[in-house]
Design an enzyme around this catalytic site. Structure first.
Site, PDB file in Angstrom:
ATOM      1  CD1 TRP A 196      -2.783   1.612   0.752  1.00 43.92           C
ATOM      2  CD2 TRP A 196      -1.306   2.371   2.256  1.00 43.92           C
ATOM      3  NE1 TRP A 196      -3.166   2.873   1.128  1.00 43.92           N
ATOM      4  CE2 TRP A 196      -2.276   3.364   2.053  1.00 43.92           C
ATOM      5  CE3 TRP A 196      -0.263   2.618   3.153  1.00 43.92           C
ATOM      6  CZ2 TRP A 196      -2.249   4.586   2.712  1.00 43.92           C
ATOM      7  CZ3 TRP A 196      -0.239   3.840   3.810  1.00 43.92           C
ATOM      8  CH2 TRP A 196      -1.229   4.804   3.589  1.00 43.92           C
ATOM      9  CG  ASP A 475     -11.732   2.346  -2.620  1.00 39.99           C
ATOM     10  OD1 ASP A 475     -10.788   1.581  -2.854  1.00 39.99           O
ATOM     11  OD2 ASP A 475     -11.665   3.281  -1.791  1.00 39.99           O
ATOM     12  CG  ASP A 545      -4.877   5.438  -0.809  1.00 38.03           C
ATOM     13  OD1 ASP A 545      -5.558   5.960  -1.709  1.00 38.03           O
ATOM     14  OD2 ASP A 545      -5.329   4.599  -0.014  1.00 38.03           O
TER      15      ASP A 545
HETATM   16  C1  DGJ Z   1      -9.011   4.086  -0.397  1.00 38.51           C
HETATM   17  C2  DGJ Z   1      -8.844   4.963  -1.605  1.00 38.51           C
HETATM   18  O1  DGJ Z   1      -7.633   4.703  -2.228  1.00 38.51           O
HETATM   19  C3  DGJ Z   1      -8.955   6.409  -1.157  1.00 38.51           C
HETATM   20  O2  DGJ Z   1      -8.734   7.250  -2.258  1.00 38.51           O
HETATM   21  C4  DGJ Z   1     -10.306   6.640  -0.566  1.00 38.51           C
HETATM   22  O3  DGJ Z   1     -11.289   6.480  -1.537  1.00 38.51           O
HETATM   23  C5  DGJ Z   1     -10.542   5.694   0.588  1.00 38.51           C
HETATM   24  N1  DGJ Z   1     -10.285   4.336   0.224  1.00 38.51           N
HETATM   25  C6  DGJ Z   1     -11.930   5.834   1.125  1.00 38.51           C
HETATM   26  O4  DGJ Z   1     -12.239   4.898   2.047  1.00 38.51           O
END
Ligand code: DGJ
Length: 724
Positions: A196, A475, A545
């Site tokens: 991640w 998502d 992210d």
């Molecule tokens: C993970 C995503 O990558 C983020 O951009 C966001 O949408 C969050 N989840 C929301 O829970």
């Protein structure tokens, strides 16, 4: 071009720059002869004589089965003398598992073949289907090869058919088997690994005897290992040398292997994960495997990437969107997280309209009882406490301001604290009596069950039908565990992972077909499902992210090894960065985000006057260069993993213009490595480098290069290069 010579039983396939050759040998097996730079079809006889006969098992040799262990094969057999990794393993009703597949028939058809229920190349010139029959059972395999004259990608897959009357268990069914003689080329293996917030970091290591295995057992392609492997010959680099790429067009648990064997060859294979795989195939049934995209380049990794980018744009991504200007979005996630109300959202929307942003995307937290990540997933009904007037109020505000509206869903998930879970606790993946593992406090819905997919389709469709929504962010925020479905019989539990992937594709297909005017962006806790299968439904995917202006260069660099820049959603976020706490200049964040589908992920109402002016300039710049992002050729000039600079360059196909973005990580007044040699230009054309006020031939820019400006820490530059 696909040819078959009945005299020699040789199949000769060619694409733009490559040839791929194999033949039916004396014992009826498909023997691989050549994969590499294009050669003439008239050389097939030479290949058979020089390369084929050296390893061909002879039918009159009593021990010929054992000779198949030396042979380069199009489909590895099992327990019949070939001791390398098999491609397909079938267990018959009597428990016997030996198999050897021999040529039965073939056909050459025009175009690409559709693949039921899975993503596949949308177009191609021709497809060869070679049917093999097992020596010991009624099982048949169709090996499929798809080529196009204008592409360096060869698409492969296979189908296993039970032609008998008793059920069989398919214990393994990879999508392809490719063999490369390694003699004197000393291949290294490149894979895209990570976690991640650190997705797709390229890792290169020498291949040695034994088996290199890349895989995901997380139920999706994963942050940790992309379903991709490249083999680079000893002297290959970014700009030159031979490279072979193997990419799965698949989003489920997968495995890819490269086996260096005793005979000096490398057997590369991959497909649905074979870990505890089992698929019950009843009489007449067919198991289709996902497609794999193989690519040959002798212009190094850069050439391979450009060939893959063209392939994804021409054959995989929805043609309706692939070349269309992408919406510039502002997403509220990092601006508000779960803590928002109408006022906070309206402030962002109002500012977005002033700055030239065209779409507002409302992220997680708008539905059910969702004030944190502990509840609400599965209840796709607006949370009226948070949003007074419901979604309509936010959409109306967007419309008043001339913006379009996008919405976040996590369709595959359920919170235990949700109405959906209370009504259907059995719909979550779990085994009665075993406490399920939680990830981000949530469970995964069992998408192997049609009624579950039907329910989610109906719930998401209702929201999309009843509201004016032009953009969906899809998502997925946890890895899969338990790997068990209460609806599958014990002998079918080995089908679980692939059936889940088919359920995901089913929902993606139904939603994208039912709402063709909605633009779907993929996401999985950042870039956890960035693969060729997902791109078929999602023209762009949230890359990571991690939006830090420095880390991002590495993530985008690694992602671009396989995937086109237009498929990467890249947003400018606030500083200190929420993931790294680093502060980078606003200009830098915008410049790096311009190498993809640009957007914003911050509270626009909190920006300073200067920053707002920069947003306007960034959007103007993006409109100027988005044709290059959508259609141009990428040249990676300076590697952020090994140098103090990141630099990438986009060049128009007709070489009339280019756009270059670079970043210097650490300020260094004594840096003498600031010469940057450009690539991809036309040597004889005179270009202007607008920002530097320079005029030079493409040849001079590529051979002598530019001298990079001195910048502070994480300073960046963006250069527009146009034909003079
Ligand atoms: C993970 C995503 O990558 C983020 O951009 C966001 O949408 C969050 N989840 C929301 O829970």
């Amino acid at each position: 071009m696909i040819g078959f010579d009945p005299q020699t039983s040789c199949f000769f396939l060619s694409g733009k720059n490559f040839s791929y050759v194999f033949a039916v040998n004396g014992v009826g097996m498909l023997q691989h002869l050549y994969y590499g730079h294009q050669i003439a079809a008239s050389d097939a006889a030479f290949l058979i004589k020089a390369h084929g006969e050296a390893y061909a098992p002879q039918a009159d040799d009593l021990n010929y089965d054992m000779r198949t262990d030396d042979m380069l094969s199009e489909c590895g057999s099992f327990a019949r003398g070939d001791f390398r990794e098999p491609t397909v393993v079938v267990e018959r009703a009597d428990g016997a598992r030996m198999s050897r597949f021999c040529y039965h028939s073939h056909k050459i058809v025009k175009g690409a073949l559709p693949l039921k229920g899975m993503p596949c190349a949308r177009k191609a010139d021709e497809t060869l289907v070679v049917t093999l029959k097992d020596d010991f059972s009624e099982v048949e395999i169709d090996l499929k090869y798809t080529v196009s004259e204008d592409s360096d990608v060869l698409v492969r897959s296979l189908a296993v058919r039970n032609g008998g009357s008793d059920p069989v268990q398919v214990k393994k069914a990879f999508s392809f088997c490719a063999e490369l003689p390694d003699t004197r080329r000393n291949f290294s293996a490149l894979r895209l690994t990570g976690s991640w917030a650190k997705e797709r970091a390229p890792v290169l290591s020498p291949l040695a005897e034994g088996i290199l295995r890349l895989h995901s057992s997380r139920g999706y392609s994963s942050h940790q290992m992309n379903p991709f492997l490249a083999l680079l010959e000893e002297n290959a680099g970014e700009e030159m040398g031979e490279c072979y790429g193997f990419a799965l067009l698949y989003s489920g648990s997968f495995a890819m292997t490269a086996e260096c064997s005793h005979n000096g060859s490398i057997r590369v294979q991959g497909g649905i994960s074979d870990e505890l795989f089992g698929w019950k195939l009843c009489a007449g049934e067919v198991l289709e495997t996902p497609q794999a995209a193989l690519c040959y380049s002798r212009e190094g990794l850069g050439g391979m990437s450009r060939a893959y980018h063209d392939f994804f744009r021409e054959s995989i991504i929805d043609p309706k969107y692939v070349h269309a200007r992408r919406p510039v979005v502002v997403n509220n996630w990092e601006a508000t997280y779960f803590d928002f109300d109408n006022e906070k959202l309206f402030a962002i929307i109002d500012e977005a309209a002033k700055l030239g942003i065209d779409t507002f995307v409302l992220d997680d937290g708008w539905f059910g009882k969702r004030d944190s990540d502990t509840s609400g997933l599965g209840d796709w009904v607006v949370n009226g406490h948070k949003l007074k007037g419901g979604l309509q109020a936010v959409i109306d505000r967007c419309k008043q301001k001339g913006l379009r509206f996008g919405l976040w869903f996590e369709p595959e998930m359920v919170s235990e604290d949700s109405d959906l879970f209370r009504a259907h606790p059995d719909w979550a993946i779990a085994k009665a009596g075993v406490e399920p593992c939680r990830g981000r406090n949530q469970l995964i819905l069992d998408f192997t069950r049609k009624e579950v997919v039907d329910h989610v389709f109906a719930a998401v469709s209702k929201v999309l039908r009843e509201n004016d929504i032009s953009y969906v962010k899809w998502d997925k925020n946890r890895d899969m565990t338990e790997n068990y479905s209460a609806s599958l019989s014990p002998e079918r539990q080995g089908e679980f992972w692939h059936r889940y992937a088919l359920g995901f594709y089913d929902l993606a297909k139904r939603l994208t077909e039912a709402f063709p005017e909605v633009f779907f962006e993929g996401c999985a806790g950042g870039g956890g499902r960035f693969d060729g299968g997902a791109l078929y439904y999602f023209p762009q995917i949230w890359t990571s992210d991690d939006t830090d202006g420095m880390e991002r260069t590495k993530i985008q660099w690694g992602t671009s090894i396989l995937y086109p820049l237009s498929s990467m959603s890249c947003h400018v976020s606030a500083c200190p960065n929420h993931q790294t706490q680093r502060t980078t200049p606003f200009f830098t964040r915008g410049a790096i985000a311009s190498l993809g589908a640009t957007g914003y992920e911050l509270d626009l109402s909190k920006l300073s006057f200067e920053e707002k002016e920069q947003v306007k300039a960034q959007i103007e710049n993006y409109k100027r260069i988005d044709e290059l992002v959508l259609k141009g050729d990428l040249y990676r000039l300076s590697d952020p993993f090994h140098t103090n600079y990141f630099c990438e360059m986009l060049v128009a196909k007709d070489k009339s213009r280019a756009y270059l973005v670079g970043e210097q990580f650490r300020a260094d007044p004594c840096d003498h490595s600031r010469v940057l040699r450009l690539q991809g230009l036309d040597a004889g054309t005179i270009y202007c480098v607008e920002e530097l006020g320079l005029k030079a031939s493409g040849g001079a820019l590529m051979d002598a290069g530019l001298i990079l400006p001195h910048l502070g820490d994480c300073g960046a530059w963006g250069l527009h290069i146009e034909k003079a």
